[in-house]
Scaffold this active site. Structure first.
Site, PDB file in Angstrom:
ATOM      1  N   CYS A  64       0.748  -1.340   0.083  1.00  0.00           N
ATOM      2  CA  CYS A  64       0.104  -0.124  -0.025  1.00  0.00           C
ATOM      3  C   CYS A  64       0.959   1.329   0.073  1.00  0.00           C
ATOM      4  CB  CYS A  64      -1.050   0.136   1.116  1.00  0.00           C
ATOM      5  SG  CYS A  64      -2.219  -1.211   1.161  1.00  0.00           S
ATOM      6  N   ILE A  65       1.614   1.512   1.001  1.00  0.00           N
ATOM      7  CA  ILE A  65       2.109   2.846   1.160  1.00  0.00           C
ATOM      8  C   ILE A  65       3.273   3.214   0.090  1.00  0.00           C
ATOM      9  CG2 ILE A  65       3.625   4.075   2.826  1.00  0.00           C
ATOM     10  CD1 ILE A  65       0.650   3.293   3.865  1.00  0.00           C
TER      11      ILE A  65
END
Length: 436
Positions: free
Chosen positions: A272-273
């Protein structure tokens, strides 16, 4: 009417649930629906995963074999046969959404999934997309296929977006006690999504549109990305000023309002990040917009592995350790502590720099037995070594990249010649421990 038919099935828990993608999101989701009393079928292209699940074996560290065996007893089965989608009432898509070499959205897994199931869609079904993606994806990539089948969205077919909020290894928050964001193409779609997810989540939060739900997921992760980028940049500044960034964070955290603690590290990892900001940057560019803050934060985070490598070089030079003969031990390969997920791990980004510099590198990770990286078009395989006094003491420098609880930090401190700590887990302050 299709709405009433599907509603009745979900309420009676007689609806067949199909989960496409049995990874870090899909498998826990399948477990939740099965535990709630639904018959669940997992669809997966990886035959090895399907085979392991069929004999009660887990391939995800924080999910035990016992949990899989219990899952099999609760009307769950995994398959590679996508024609069985025709038997499903609710289809939930949990596939990866990476970026390509140009840092643009790569939706091949979503496209492949829809192509695999399009011939088996029928009336009285719903599709829910859980993959993180840019606003507009659900309507642009899934809706056209449904319309081609002459299905009436909102009446006899239901289109939903409900972003996953999995945090692997988190012992406090899980699918059940984490509020579930849901939206749909129409009011009936929203109601159907809410009805479905109320079976596995204590709270379902319905938002006004598919795009709002898609945007919300990006906001959550980009919020973290920007704040991590900020604290990583502040760490570099603090270091130049001779200030302990961790002491400052601890002091700032005493303020009961207006401050949330984020902690620096060797870079960001996971699915995600490191990825999600690029989805919004790409979409913003399509709208002729720029986001200088997001772009700057991403640049800081992407540069952290290089910053760590440069700090390692400085340490070796300051300690007058022969660069060409230096032996380095990396502690941790997973992107965060207590899990086995190496996706976008900072370790994988630091390793090539160390190899190129000619350093002799080993690694240890209790959750990751083997690492494979590409360097100069060749595959290099590393195997995790077991930590003991003899092994630790033979390295010129030990670098802590992932703060697993299973690491014996006292053993590491007592036997290492020199330690570079990127996670602030060694509490001793002396010349042998260098915070980077």
């Amino acid at each position: 009417m299709g709405y009433e038919i599907l509603k009745k099935k979900i309420n009676a828990k007689s609806a067949n649930i199909g989960i496409i993608g049995l990874g870090y999101v899909g498998l826990p989701l399948a477990m939740c629906f099965a535990k709630s009393g639904f018959k669940v079928k997992g669809f997966e292209t990886d035959k090895t995963k399907v085979k392991q699940l069929s004999v009660g074996k887990s391939y995800i560290n924080h999910i035990s074999d016992e949990s899989i065996k219990l899952l099999l007893k609760k009307k769950f089965r995994a398959t590679t046969t996508f024609s069985e989608i025709a038997q499903m009432d609710a289809i939930i898509v949990c596939v990866p959404t990476p970026i390509n070499i140009k840092k643009e959205p790569d939706l091949r897994y979503i496209n492949d999934s829809i192509n695999s199931i399009k011939n088996f869609l029928r009336q009285d079904q719903l599709i829910s997309l859980e993959s993180t993606t840019y606003p507009g994806t659900t309507e642009e990539k899934i809706l056209p296929y449904i319309k081609k089948l002459n299905l009436n969205v909102g009446k006899n077919f239901f289109l939903i977006y409900s972003p996953e909020r999995e945090d692997p290894g988190n012992k406090k928050f899980n699918t059940k006690n984490t509020p579930k964001i849901v939206s749909g193409f129409s009011e009936n779609c929203k109601k159907m999504g809410e009805l479905l997810y109320k079976n596995i989540a204590d709270e379902v939060v319905v938002v006004s549109s598919l795009k709002v739900a898609e945007f919300t997921k990006l906001m959550e992760n980009i919020h973290r990305s920007v704040n991590i980028g900020l604290v990583n940049e502040m760490k570099i500044i603090a270091s130049k000023m001779g200030i302990d960034i961790h002491e400052s964070i601890q002091a700032a955290s005493t303020k009961p309002f207006g401050f949330t603690a984020y902690y620096p590290g060797p870079g960001v990892g996971g699915h995600c990040i490191p990825v999600d900001p690029y989805y919004l940057l790409w979409k913003a560019k399509k709208c002729n917009l720029k986001s200088n803050i997001i772009k700057s934060a991403v640049a800081v985070n992407d540069n952290m592995p290089i910053h760590i490598f440069k700090k390692i070089k400085e340490i070796l030079q300051q300690k007058k350790i022969n660069f060409s003969n230096a032996e380095i031990l990396l502690l941790g390969a997973a992107y965060k502590k207590n899990i086995d997920d190496i996706r976008e791990s900072p370790t994988l980004k630091i390793l090539p720099h160390l190899i190129k510099a000619g350093l002799k590198v080993k690694y240890s990770d209790p959750y990751v037995a083997k690492l494979s990286i590409k360097y100069n078009k060749k595959k290099i395989i590393y195997k995790s070594i077991k930590l003991n006094k003899k092994e630790i003491s033979r390295f010129d420098l030990v670098i802590i990249l992932t703060a697993h609880d299973l690491f014996d930090y006292k053993l590491i401190y007592n036997n290492a010649r020199l330690i570079a700590d990127t996670r602030n887990v060694i509490n001793f302050k002396d010349s042998k421990v260098i915070k980077i």
